[in-house]
Design a protein around this motif. Structure first.
Motif, mmCIF file in Angstrom:
data_model
loop_
_atom_site.group_PDB
_atom_site.id
_atom_site.type_symbol
_atom_site.label_atom_id
_atom_site.label_comp_id
_atom_site.label_asym_id
_atom_site.label_seq_id
_atom_site.Cartn_x
_atom_site.Cartn_y
_atom_site.Cartn_z
ATOM 1 N N ILE A 82 -1.037 -8.280 -0.024
ATOM 2 C CA ILE A 82 -1.897 -7.268 0.601
ATOM 3 C C ILE A 82 -2.727 -6.544 -0.460
ATOM 4 O O ILE A 82 -3.923 -6.367 -0.303
ATOM 5 N N THR A 83 -2.064 -6.137 -1.529
ATOM 6 C CA THR A 83 -2.733 -5.316 -2.540
ATOM 7 C C THR A 83 -3.509 -6.123 -3.565
ATOM 8 O O THR A 83 -4.460 -5.638 -4.163
ATOM 9 N N GLY A 84 -3.076 -7.371 -3.787
ATOM 10 C CA GLY A 84 -3.674 -8.166 -4.856
ATOM 11 C C GLY A 84 -2.868 -7.998 -6.120
ATOM 12 O O GLY A 84 -1.758 -7.453 -6.105
ATOM 13 N N GLY A 85 -3.411 -8.470 -7.216
ATOM 14 C CA GLY A 85 -2.690 -8.361 -8.481
ATOM 15 C C GLY A 85 -3.526 -8.898 -9.622
ATOM 16 O O GLY A 85 -4.665 -9.315 -9.444
ATOM 17 N N TYR A 86 -2.926 -8.867 -10.784
ATOM 18 C CA TYR A 86 -3.614 -9.338 -11.981
ATOM 19 C C TYR A 86 -3.275 -10.806 -12.222
ATOM 20 O O TYR A 86 -2.112 -11.194 -12.195
ATOM 21 N N ILE A 87 -4.295 -11.609 -12.446
ATOM 22 C CA ILE A 87 -4.166 -13.039 -12.694
ATOM 23 C C ILE A 87 -4.685 -13.321 -14.098
ATOM 24 O O ILE A 87 -5.739 -12.815 -14.494
ATOM 25 N N LEU A 123 1.196 -1.551 2.873
ATOM 26 C CA LEU A 123 0.076 -1.292 3.781
ATOM 27 C C LEU A 123 -0.016 0.194 4.115
ATOM 28 O O LEU A 123 -1.088 0.800 4.022
ATOM 29 N N LEU A 124 1.104 0.780 4.487
ATOM 30 C CA LEU A 124 1.097 2.183 4.906
ATOM 31 C C LEU A 124 0.727 3.120 3.770
ATOM 32 O O LEU A 124 0.043 4.122 3.980
ATOM 33 N N GLU A 125 1.161 2.797 2.551
ATOM 34 C CA GLU A 125 0.783 3.615 1.392
ATOM 35 C C GLU A 125 -0.730 3.584 1.193
ATOM 36 O O GLU A 125 -1.365 4.613 0.980
ATOM 37 N N ALA A 126 -1.303 2.396 1.278
ATOM 38 C CA ALA A 126 -2.756 2.277 1.111
ATOM 39 C C ALA A 126 -3.492 3.027 2.212
ATOM 40 O O ALA A 126 -4.507 3.680 1.963
ATOM 41 N N MET A 127 -2.967 2.964 3.435
ATOM 42 C CA MET A 127 -3.608 3.666 4.550
ATOM 43 C C MET A 127 -3.519 5.182 4.367
ATOM 44 O O MET A 127 -4.502 5.895 4.569
ATOM 45 N N GLN A 128 -2.339 5.669 4.001
ATOM 46 C CA GLN A 128 -2.129 7.109 3.875
ATOM 47 C C GLN A 128 -2.839 7.698 2.660
ATOM 48 O O GLN A 128 -3.499 8.715 2.747
ATOM 49 N N GLU A 129 -2.691 7.032 1.529
ATOM 50 C CA GLU A 129 -3.203 7.575 0.277
ATOM 51 C C GLU A 129 -4.657 7.188 0.007
ATOM 52 O O GLU A 129 -5.315 7.794 -0.832
ATOM 53 N N VAL A 132 -4.413 2.198 -4.045
ATOM 54 C CA VAL A 132 -3.362 1.237 -4.357
ATOM 55 C C VAL A 132 -3.086 1.367 -5.846
ATOM 56 O O VAL A 132 -3.998 1.529 -6.638
ATOM 57 N N THR A 133 -1.813 1.309 -6.214
ATOM 58 C CA THR A 133 -1.450 1.339 -7.626
ATOM 59 C C THR A 133 -0.918 -0.033 -8.016
ATOM 60 O O THR A 133 0.047 -0.531 -7.444
ATOM 61 N N LEU A 134 -1.602 -0.646 -8.995
ATOM 62 C CA LEU A 134 -1.218 -1.952 -9.501
ATOM 63 C C LEU A 134 -1.028 -1.847 -11.008
ATOM 64 O O LEU A 134 -1.928 -1.430 -11.728
ATOM 65 N N GLU A 135 0.164 -2.200 -11.454
ATOM 66 C CA GLU A 135 0.485 -2.170 -12.880
ATOM 67 C C GLU A 135 0.141 -0.812 -13.515
ATOM 68 O O GLU A 135 -0.397 -0.738 -14.608
ATOM 69 N N GLY A 136 0.420 0.261 -12.792
ATOM 70 C CA GLY A 136 0.197 1.606 -13.298
ATOM 71 C C GLY A 136 -1.229 2.095 -13.178
ATOM 72 O O GLY A 136 -1.520 3.236 -13.521
ATOM 73 N N GLU A 137 -2.131 1.266 -12.693
ATOM 74 C CA GLU A 137 -3.534 1.640 -12.524
ATOM 75 C C GLU A 137 -3.806 1.949 -11.053
ATOM 76 O O GLU A 137 -3.508 1.135 -10.181
ATOM 77 N N THR A 138 -4.370 3.110 -10.790
ATOM 78 C CA THR A 138 -4.677 3.511 -9.416
ATOM 79 C C THR A 138 -6.098 3.091 -9.077
ATOM 80 O O THR A 138 -7.043 3.418 -9.793
ATOM 81 N N LEU A 139 -6.212 2.354 -8.002
ATOM 82 C CA LEU A 139 -7.518 1.840 -7.559
ATOM 83 C C LEU A 139 -7.809 2.351 -6.158
ATOM 84 O O LEU A 139 -6.926 2.530 -5.369
#
Length: 139
Positions: A82-87, A123-129, A132-139
């Protein structure tokens, strides 16, 4: 200021008219969806299968010029789906962000109850906030 509101009303009406070309007989529902879009909120569409929920979301995204993604929730879906990630990018020897479908303007989440609690939480975190936080980075 009144001119801005009349422009917004006119643009909203044009978008609704465009959506109503694809969706017939659900004018009140479409107006509520438009209100939620304008307010920046979320919409829960409950209906029987095959009655146009995906078409409604896709039609709004097309009429408004927004990105649309659909997520089919299944038991094996992971939060990263859902959130994606680093490739890892071998050509440039670095990690690049691959954004998941949650980064679209309009996201249709289908059959949420089938997914694991961790995936639902992503999903709910992304909807509420609204982030999205990925590897410590907030996007």
């Amino acid at each position: 200021m009144a001119n801005k509101f009349s422009d917004l009303a006119k643009t909203s009406r044009q978008a609704l008219d465009e959506v109503e070309r694809a969706i017939v007989g659900k004018g009140a529902l479409l107006e509520m969806v438009m209100a939620a879009v304008l307010a920046g909120g979320h919409v829960l569409l409950e209906d029987f299968p095959g009655l146009g929920k995906t078409l409604i979301a896709r039609s709004f995204s097309t009429a408004l010029g927004l990105d649309f993604k659909r997520i089919q929730f299944t038991p094996d879906l992971l939060p990263g789906d859902i959130t994606g990630g680093y490739i890892f990018n071998r050509g440039e020897n670095r990690f690049d962000l691959r954004q998941g479908p949650i980064f679209a303007n309009i996201v249709l989440a289908d059959e949420i109850n089938r997914a694991s609690p961790k995936t639902q939480s992503a999903l709910l975190e992304a909807m509420q906030e609204g982030q999205v936080t990925l590897e410590g980075e907030t996007l």
